[in-house]
Design a protein around this motif. Structure first.
Motif, PDB file in Angstrom:
ATOM      1  N   LEU B  66       4.569   6.494   3.278  1.00  0.00           N
ATOM      2  CA  LEU B  66       3.770   5.912   4.355  1.00  0.00           C
ATOM      3  C   LEU B  66       4.043   6.598   5.675  1.00  0.00           C
ATOM      4  CD1 LEU B  66       4.161   2.183   3.409  1.00  0.00           C
ATOM      5  CD2 LEU B  66       2.095   3.536   3.267  1.00  0.00           C
ATOM      6  N   ARG B  86      -3.047  10.052  -1.184  1.00  0.00           N
ATOM      7  CA  ARG B  86      -2.708   8.644  -1.168  1.00  0.00           C
ATOM      8  C   ARG B  86      -2.942   8.032  -2.541  1.00  0.00           C
ATOM      9  NH1 ARG B  86      -0.113   5.387  -0.019  1.00  0.00           N
ATOM     10  NH2 ARG B  86       1.303   6.863   0.844  1.00  0.00           N
ATOM     11  N   LYS B  87      -4.065   8.376  -3.140  1.00  0.00           N
ATOM     12  CA  LYS B  87      -4.380   7.791  -4.440  1.00  0.00           C
ATOM     13  C   LYS B  87      -3.404   8.259  -5.508  1.00  0.00           C
ATOM     14  CE  LYS B  87      -9.328   7.079  -4.109  1.00  0.00           C
ATOM     15  NZ  LYS B  87     -10.573   7.291  -4.858  1.00  0.00           N
ATOM     16  N   ALA B  90      -0.337   6.365  -5.157  1.00  0.00           N
ATOM     17  CA  ALA B  90      -0.536   4.967  -5.528  1.00  0.00           C
ATOM     18  C   ALA B  90      -0.421   4.774  -7.033  1.00  0.00           C
ATOM     19  CB  ALA B  90      -1.896   4.488  -5.045  1.00  0.00           C
ATOM     20  N   GLN B  94       4.488   1.900  -6.084  1.00  0.00           N
ATOM     21  CA  GLN B  94       3.901   0.743  -5.409  1.00  0.00           C
ATOM     22  C   GLN B  94       4.966  -0.070  -4.692  1.00  0.00           C
ATOM     23  OE1 GLN B  94       0.805  -0.738  -5.017  1.00  0.00           O
ATOM     24  NE2 GLN B  94       0.002   1.241  -5.644  1.00  0.00           N
ATOM     25  N   PRO B  95       4.585  -0.694  -3.577  1.00  0.00           N
ATOM     26  CA  PRO B  95       5.552  -1.511  -2.844  1.00  0.00           C
ATOM     27  C   PRO B  95       5.438  -3.002  -3.179  1.00  0.00           C
ATOM     28  CG  PRO B  95       3.659  -1.083  -1.466  1.00  0.00           C
ATOM     29  CD  PRO B  95       3.346  -0.489  -2.810  1.00  0.00           C
ATOM     30  N   ALA B 117      -7.055  -2.394  -6.699  1.00  0.00           N
ATOM     31  CA  ALA B 117      -6.664  -1.056  -7.142  1.00  0.00           C
ATOM     32  C   ALA B 117      -7.640  -0.511  -8.171  1.00  0.00           C
ATOM     33  CB  ALA B 117      -5.264  -1.105  -7.723  1.00  0.00           C
ATOM     34  N   ILE B 120     -10.656   0.862  -6.388  1.00  0.00           N
ATOM     35  CA  ILE B 120     -10.403   2.080  -5.621  1.00  0.00           C
ATOM     36  C   ILE B 120     -10.248   3.284  -6.530  1.00  0.00           C
ATOM     37  CG2 ILE B 120      -8.768   3.209  -4.095  1.00  0.00           C
ATOM     38  CD1 ILE B 120      -8.148   0.485  -2.950  1.00  0.00           C
ATOM     39  N   HIS B 121      -9.604   3.083  -7.675  1.00  0.00           N
ATOM     40  CA  HIS B 121      -9.368   4.221  -8.560  1.00  0.00           C
ATOM     41  C   HIS B 121     -10.389   4.315  -9.665  1.00  0.00           C
ATOM     42  CE1 HIS B 121      -5.280   5.220  -6.985  1.00  0.00           C
ATOM     43  NE2 HIS B 121      -5.420   4.011  -6.503  1.00  0.00           N
TER      44      HIS B 121
ATOM     45  N   ARG C 200      -3.007   0.429   1.865  1.00  0.00           N
ATOM     46  CA  ARG C 200      -2.803   1.874   1.960  1.00  0.00           C
ATOM     47  C   ARG C 200      -2.046   2.368   0.745  1.00  0.00           C
ATOM     48  NH1 ARG C 200       0.255   3.345   7.114  1.00  0.00           N
ATOM     49  NH2 ARG C 200       0.070   5.441   6.321  1.00  0.00           N
ATOM     50  N   ALA C 201      -1.040   1.574   0.368  1.00  0.00           N
ATOM     51  CA  ALA C 201      -0.227   1.993  -0.765  1.00  0.00           C
ATOM     52  C   ALA C 201      -1.034   1.977  -2.059  1.00  0.00           C
ATOM     53  CB  ALA C 201       0.990   1.089  -0.907  1.00  0.00           C
ATOM     54  N   THR C 202      -2.105   1.212  -2.113  1.00  0.00           N
ATOM     55  CA  THR C 202      -2.936   1.201  -3.307  1.00  0.00           C
ATOM     56  C   THR C 202      -3.878   2.392  -3.318  1.00  0.00           C
ATOM     57  OG1 THR C 202      -2.986  -1.173  -2.925  1.00  0.00           O
ATOM     58  CG2 THR C 202      -4.263  -0.353  -4.770  1.00  0.00           C
ATOM     59  N   GLY C 203      -3.905   3.125  -2.201  1.00  0.00           N
ATOM     60  CA  GLY C 203      -4.762   4.304  -2.171  1.00  0.00           C
ATOM     61  C   GLY C 203      -6.099   4.058  -1.512  1.00  0.00           C
ATOM     62  N   ALA C 204      -6.246   2.909  -0.850  1.00  0.00           N
ATOM     63  CA  ALA C 204      -7.533   2.632  -0.224  1.00  0.00           C
ATOM     64  C   ALA C 204      -7.788   3.588   0.931  1.00  0.00           C
ATOM     65  CB  ALA C 204      -7.545   1.185   0.289  1.00  0.00           C
TER      66      ALA C 204
END
Lengths: 329, 320, 304
Positions: B66, B86-87, B90, B94-95, B117, B120-121, C200-204
């Motif tokens: 981050l 980022r993807k 991901a 993961q946090p 998720a 997005i993916h 953000r961490a999910t990649g959005a």
């Protein structure tokens, strides 16, 4: 203990708060006493009513809250029906209060010295010079180095640990007989927590203070308490001297609580933590029977009646299933 | 830690922030993390402990990609994290956050939070997505019907479970948890810790478990690392650290932790003097020397090396 | 439902975060707030009257009748034919009032649409991305705050000639500042929330985050701002019309009606009091509604 030697005596305290969906019974019939120089820890998780109990004693409840009790006494004095003026005289003078967040307990726009002196001069007819000297003395007593410098500093210039010491100093300014501390170490780092606990133990010995310490941390309680009061869902479910409590906790909730703590220091624990299934019941509306019923492994039909507090020679428990071998209730 | 493959590695990372003191104040540099090298192995739980200001949160953000380190590099499965999208990150990492109240979007339904998720993916849609979300919710101890509810209808412990379900959505193997159970009541904490440990065993997950709660870290970790003022001061197997701590700070930390046993009351405790220094003005030499009961002259001038004093046991201290 | 055992909203005095509030009927919550019910109710009534009203009134606001000039309203001795009386050209005042309301609300809504979209966009972008973009937006806001809105509107109307479209655009470009400031401040707070970091961490992508995480969570505050600025727009437009630089005759507009009626103040005060009262009721209702919305949504936004 007899009523004469009790510094604080709570009998049948009930606190209810209005809520959108009805009335929340935050405290339901809590009774215990604190003797002179004694440290009592009220332990419980969030929502059990421990903070409410402390607030109720000092009548600092939120607006709309209702407080009732069979008796609420400060030494021999009835404080249940005492007016706000009398309570204000008591607060800060005979009874000191320490809150969890040192940052918000201090006024950020006043120097520390002024805040300390203000407390003193509110309750004593003292000149500034006398108050100043006393503030200096108290800062020294709580272990703050360079107290003269600190008096003119603002809260933001001090670290969390120092701030908490200042809050303790403030509570002690008028030599109270009882200090009520609500989670005084929760917001602090571990090493600072150890220091503050040490300080509290020292101070209570030095000044003969009675201490009502509210915490969710059984470990902290084990360090400092003479007696432990466990609360659950607004009720006292167990009360015992510290050693007796840890040697043999009687109430299933208390046992569950101790069981689910990960033990520290080289424990052989790779097994899953013991868990108390379910969650705390709603405190809205009428409640009958044992509040722990749904989560208890030992519950049966008899548990849905009123459960009295059974006393096993000083070790009290609110459970009809609890037994102490060799001791009659 | 030879046996395990490294899945996450920080190589000599540092992170410095510029903080200005007001309009005319001098710009000062705060070194939140300094020269930290740490690696997480496959299917391992690495606990990271430290007090406030030690830099563990900053380190977790660096490891999550981050933020970019001021120097040094973070490697995710061997690849430098700065080169990954980022993807891409991901899908692997993961946090899980501390605060159950601010880690979930209050305006999104639970189903959307957990299933975001997938969208997005472009992994699953419609019915399949619903099924996957339902399965995840059930696995963390909630019910499929909770998909349609909103975060404010759940308790802290349940929200934390939702956060865990979200972290597992992409089948990631690596989870960085920054104080994931600290905001929960003890009895709820136990439930969530058990859940995390079950999941770890079941799926071979790797965790970086950051916490200030030594008891919890001891229970859950395989290895433990200790940070102080931005630096690593000790790293070892869990048992080693708790039975034979080598660094004076670790010793003091362990000694300070209250144990629920009144027999511990009389115990002689190592009480550190003073407060945790601020990272704005760290002490010269060994950063711990101002509070160290054993400090000698050398500690005031020279920073100690990070050395392996025993198999798998690393310390940064002149006296060991 | 989420729980066999939710503990209802317990007082927050206990240390660790307590259990979440139990479910409640959203609609009832909204309606039980006096700002929302009274203000909202009034506003709906005004809306209804201005939209439907003109069709219910037999007269047109434009029909002049020199014979029926300055008829008093029904409570001062007038007839039921013109319940609110007539103006100096014999036009039915009730009809003019309702039409004028339409114009006022049209101006109000269009203005906050322009101002709202512009202000929110730059505010959110500034708050989310920071850096030079933020600096530029802050500068823009400062410039805007330094300018006297009404004077500029006057100047523009004077130079370019009065027109309704121009009025809306100018007002829109002058009233966006509060949207921008609030949008920026809230976005900045949200940007560091853990759920945004989680996204953000999910990649959005940034756009997704702005759309799903930021905007829905600032909407409530923006609605409150919108109500205030609506009232503001209506008042400024009325002032401009009063000065002859807004809506032009024969279009009815409350400000204009006040201007036209001022010479008859002594004998036919209703010419001024009626539009004045109408404006007051509108602005009051809108402000009450805004207050109510803020009260209802604020505690919810805190979540505990």
């Amino acid at each position: 203990m007899s009523a004469e030697s009790a510094v604080l005596s709570i009998d049948g305290l009930e606190v209810s708060l209005p809520h959108r969906e009805g009335v929340v019974h935050a405290v339901r019939g809590v009774s215990f006493e604190i003797g002179r120089g004694e440290t009592v820890c009220v332990v419980g998780e969030s929502g059990c009513g421990k903070s409410m109990t402390a607030m109720a004693v000092l009548n600092l409840l939120p607006r709309g809250a209702r407080r009732e009790a069979r008796a609420l006494r400060w030494r021999d004095e009835d404080i249940l029906n005492a007016g706000e003026r009398r309570m204000r005289d008591l607060r800060g003078d005979r009874i000191g209060m320490i809150f969890q967040e040192p940052l918000t307990a201090l006024n950020p726009s006043l120097p520390i010295g002024e805040q300390l002196m203000e407390v003193y001069r509110r309750h004593r007819p003292a000149q500034k010079r006398e108050a100043h000297a006393r503030a200096l003395d108290m800062l020294g007593q709580v272990g703050i180095p360079n107290p003269e410098e600190r008096l003119s500093q603002y809260p933001y210039q001090l670290s969390g640990g120092l701030r908490q010491r200042v809050v303790i100093a403030m509570a002690l300014m008028c030599e109270p007989e009882l200090i009520i501390a609500d989670e005084p170490t929760t917001a602090l780092d571990v090493t600072i927590q150890a220091q503050i606990l040490r300080l509290l133990i020292d101070l209570k010995d030095r000044f003969g203070l009675a201490l009502l310490l509210i915490t969710h941390d059984l470990a902290v309680a084990s360090r400092i308490a003479d007696r432990i009061v466990v609360m659950y869902a607004g009720e006292v479910v167990e009360e015992a001297p510290t050693d007796a409590f840890f040697a043999r906790p009687l109430h299933p909730y208390a046992r569950g609580l101790l069981g689910c703590l990960p033990s520290a220091h080289g424990g052989q624990n790779d097994a899953p933590l013991q868990v108390i299934p379910g969650t705390v019941p709603s405190l809205i509306g009428e409640m009958n029977g044992c509040a722990f019923l749904e989560r208890c492994a030992f519950a049966d039909a008899a548990c849905s009646g009123t459960i009295p507090l059974t006393d096993f020679g000083g070790h009290k428990v609110r459970c009809i299933k609890a037994k102490v071998p060799g001791v009659a209730p | 830690m030879s046996a395990r493959r490294e899945v996450l590695r920080a190589d000599a990372v540092s992170k410095t922030y510029r903080v200005s003191a007001g309009l005319f104040g001098r710009r000062r540099a705060v070194q939140a993390v300094r020269n930290v090298t740490i690696a997480l192995g496959e299917s391992e739980i690495l606990g990271l402990i430290g007090e406030s200001g030690c830099g563990k949160s900053t380190l977790s953000r660096l490891l999550l990609g981050l933020e970019h380190p001021s120097s040094g590099e973070v490697f995710l499965d061997g690849a430098p994290i700065s080169r990954l999208s980022r993807k891409g990150i991901a899908r692997v990492l993961q946090p899980v956050f501390q605060d159950p109240y601010s880690s979930l979007n209050p305006r999104m339904s639970v189903g959307n939070i957990v299933g975001q998720a997938f969208a997005i993916h472009n992994i699953a849609a419609g019915k399949e997505r619903e099924e996957r979300v339902a399965a995840l919710l059930e696995r963390v101890g909630l019910r499929a019907k909770h998909m349609r509810s909103y975060p404010h209808q759940f308790s802290g412990g349940q929200r934390q479970r939702i956060g865990i379900a979200r972290a597992l959505a992409l089948n990631t193997k690596l989870i960085v948890g920054d104080e994931p159970v600290s905001a929960l009541d003890v009895s709820i904490q136990a439930q969530v810790i058990n859940l995390l440990m079950d999941l770890q065993e079941e799926r071979g997950l790797s965790y970086l478990f950051i916490s200030h709660d030594l008891a919890v870290v001891e229970h859950i970790s395989h290895r433990v690392a200790v940070m102080y003022l931005g630096k690593l001061v000790e790293l070892a197997d869990k048992r080693e650290i708790y039975l034979r701590p080598q660094h004076p700070y670790t010793e003091a930390l362990l000694s300070a932790v209250p144990v629920p046993d009144p027999a511990g009351r009389g115990k002689k405790r190592i009480l550190l003097e003073g407060d945790v220094p601020s990272p704005v003005n760290p002490p010269k030499g060994c950063r711990f020397h101002t509070r160290c009961p054993y400090a000698v002259a050398r500690c005031r001038t020279e920073e100690p090396e990070w050395r392996e004093v025993d198999t798998g046991h690393w310390v940064a201290c002149h006296l060991r | 439902m989420a729980s066999e055992a939710e503990t209802g909203a317990l007082p927050r005095l206990d240390a660790t975060p307590g259990v979440a509030p139990a479910r409640r009927t959203t609609l009832r919550r909204w309606l039980s707030n006096s700002g929302v019910s009274i203000g909202g109710g009034l506003f709906l009534v005004i809306l209804f009257l201005t939209l439907i009203g003109p069709f219910l009134v037999p007269h047109s606001p434009f029909d002049q009748s020199l014979v029926s000039r300055l008829r008093p309203p029904v409570w001062s001795g007038g007839t039921a034919e013109h319940p609110f009386g007539t103006d100096y050209l014999g036009r039915d005042y009730l009809a003019r009032l309702l039409w004028g309301g339409r114009i006022s609300l049209l101006i109000g809504f269009c203005t906050i649409a322009v101002a709202g979209i512009f202000g929110t966009t730059i505010g959110v972008l500034a708050g989310y991305f920071g850096g030079t973009l933020d600096f530029a937006v802050r500068f823009l806001i400062m410039v805007r705050l330094a300018l006297p809105a009404v004077l500029i509107a006057l100047a523009v109307a004077f130079i370019a000639g009065p027109s309704l479209k121009l009025l809306i655009i100018v007002l829109g470009l002058l009233l966006w500042d509060r949207f921008a400031v609030v949008a920026r401040a809230t976005t900045m707070q949200l940007r560091t929330s853990e759920f945004v970091i989680a996204a953000r961490a999910t990649g959005a992508s940034n756009l997704t985050i702005l759309r799903r995480d930021i905007l829905p969570n600032i909407v409530n505050q923006l609605i409150v701002i919108a109500t205030v600025e609506l009232a503001n727009a209506v008042l400024i437009a009325a002032a401009l019309s009063f000065l002859g630089l807004g809506v032009q005759p024969p279009m009815p507009d409350w400000g204009l009606m006040i201007a036209e009626g001022k010479q008859y103040l002594l004998f036919s005060p209703y010419l001024i009091t009626l539009p004045g009262a109408a404006m007051m009721v509108l602005v009051l209702s809108v402000n009450l509604l805004g207050d109510g919305i803020r009260d209802v949504t604020d505690p919810e936004a805190r979540g505990r």
